[in-house]
Design an enzyme around this catalytic site. Structure first.
Site, mmCIF file in Angstrom:
data_model
loop_
_atom_site.group_PDB
_atom_site.id
_atom_site.type_symbol
_atom_site.label_atom_id
_atom_site.label_comp_id
_atom_site.label_asym_id
_atom_site.label_seq_id
_atom_site.Cartn_x
_atom_site.Cartn_y
_atom_site.Cartn_z
ATOM 1 N N LYS A 1 0.853 -1.184 0.000
ATOM 2 C CA LYS A 1 0.000 0.000 0.000
ATOM 3 C C LYS A 1 0.886 1.229 0.000
ATOM 4 O O LYS A 1 1.805 1.336 0.821
ATOM 5 C CB LYS A 1 -0.883 -0.001 1.251
ATOM 6 C CG LYS A 1 -1.935 1.062 1.252
ATOM 7 C CD LYS A 1 -2.223 1.580 2.639
ATOM 8 C CE LYS A 1 -1.312 2.732 2.987
ATOM 9 N NZ LYS A 1 -1.663 3.371 4.266
HETATM 10 C C1 5RP Z 1 -2.699 4.905 8.615
HETATM 11 C C2 5RP Z 1 -2.890 4.002 7.465
HETATM 12 C C3 5RP Z 1 -4.139 4.132 6.690
HETATM 13 O O1 5RP Z 1 -4.656 2.851 6.553
HETATM 14 C C4 5RP Z 1 -3.866 4.719 5.338
HETATM 15 O O2 5RP Z 1 -3.172 5.926 5.449
HETATM 16 C C5 5RP Z 1 -5.101 4.895 4.492
HETATM 17 O O3 5RP Z 1 -5.971 5.809 5.026
HETATM 18 P P1 5RP Z 1 -6.223 7.265 4.397
HETATM 19 O O4 5RP Z 1 -6.926 7.037 3.078
HETATM 20 O O5 5RP Z 1 -7.086 7.976 5.383
HETATM 21 O O6 5RP Z 1 -4.858 7.887 4.197
HETATM 22 O O7 5RP Z 1 -2.101 3.149 7.186
HETATM 23 O O8 5RP Z 1 -1.482 4.639 9.140
#
Ligand code: 5RP
Length: 267
Positions: free
Chosen positions: A173
């Site tokens: 991610k």
């Molecule tokens: C926080 C994360 C979140 O899962 C990730 O950032 C996704 O959320 P957003 O779309 O609000 O950024 O890993 O540490």
């Protein structure tokens, strides 16, 4: 790939090759984040429209009914806070026994490449991969940038994603950025996009998600731009159309505007 690993991966990635993960994990370092004060209220109306939930064990136990849950990606790194010295100073928080007991479909671990805790966070990922591969559970690496949002550029993110994949992450991610295809091209496992802080307009969100998919992302792990929107259900449904129905950004925006007027979707 072993049957168990394959089965779990196919619960996460849908038959069209795409995915919509809904992260509700922000409290693990931010506390009661705006619109996540009562996670169960945030999750309930959105659950039917996501493919998996990304949560800590605390939120899972207190806010998600085991009877009708979606696949769960359990966040298993943590140990730092927004008011502490360094957000990158994380460790593994959850044992493999607990991961199995909670029937997690996958787990998520943050890495902080280039930070003072680069080595520790990369070893957290490697250690979790060693534990999870043994029992057929995929690990999603989260390429975190801490407070340094300027790190959201292709060269840095491509470096982080490639390292995560080399250490054994099954999914990575990362943030959307210009030239997103450079990240995907250098990463041998599927890449999903995080949303980041709330955008000014919904159209911006549809546009970056659409661009990232066109450039090779398989979906999103997107939270604040859904549940901090005044019309979260309309937002998740319109975004889902971009991901799973190849809707255009303008088409999704039209859909969002029409859905948000429907009385029962206003909350
Ligand atoms: C926080 C994360 C979140 O899962 C990730 O950032 C996704 O959320 P957003 O779309 O609000 O950024 O890993 O540490």
């Amino acid at each position: 790939m072993e049957w168990g690993m394959k089965n779990r991966m196919s619960q996460l990635i849908q038959p069209d090759g795409r995915c919509f993960f809904l992260p509700i994990d922000h409290g693990y370092f931010q506390g009661p984040t705006t619109c996540l004060e009562k996670p169960c209220r945030t999750i309930e109306p959105l659950l039917p429209y996501c493919d998996a939930l990304f949560v800590t064990r605390g939120v899972l136990r207190s806010a998600v009914k085991p009877e009708n849950a979606k696949p769960v990606i359990l966040r298993v790194s943590g140990g730092a806070s927004v008011v502490g010295r360094d957000l990158a100073h994380e460790a593994l928080t959850t044992s493999i026994e607990e991961i199995i007991r909670l029937n997690a479909t996958a787990v998520g671990v943050s890495i902080f490449v280039g930070s003072d805790y680069e080595h520790e966070s990369l070893m957290n990922l490697a250690d979790m991969v060693n534990l999870c591969e043994d029992v057929g559970i995929p690990v999603m690496a989260v390429t975190a940038v801490g407070k340094e949002l300027e790190k959201q550029e292709a060269r840095y993110l491509a470096l982080s994603c490639r390292i995560a994949a080399e250490l054994g992450a099954r999914v990575v991610k990362t943030y959307w950025c210009k030239n997103f295809h450079r990240i995907v091209e250098g990463c041998p496992v599927p890449v999903v996009m995080a949303g980041g802080p709330k955008c000014e307009t919904e159209l911006e969100v549809f546009e970056f998600v659409h661009d990232g998919l066109r450039r090779g992302a398989i979906g999103v792990n997107l939270g604040r731009n859904v549940w901090q929107n005044p019309h979260p259900v309309a937002m998740i449904r319109a975004l889902r159309a971009v991901i799973h129905e190849d809707e255009t950004p303008k088409g999704a925006w039209k859909m969002f505007n029409s859905l948000k007027k429907q009385k029962k979707l206003r909350s």
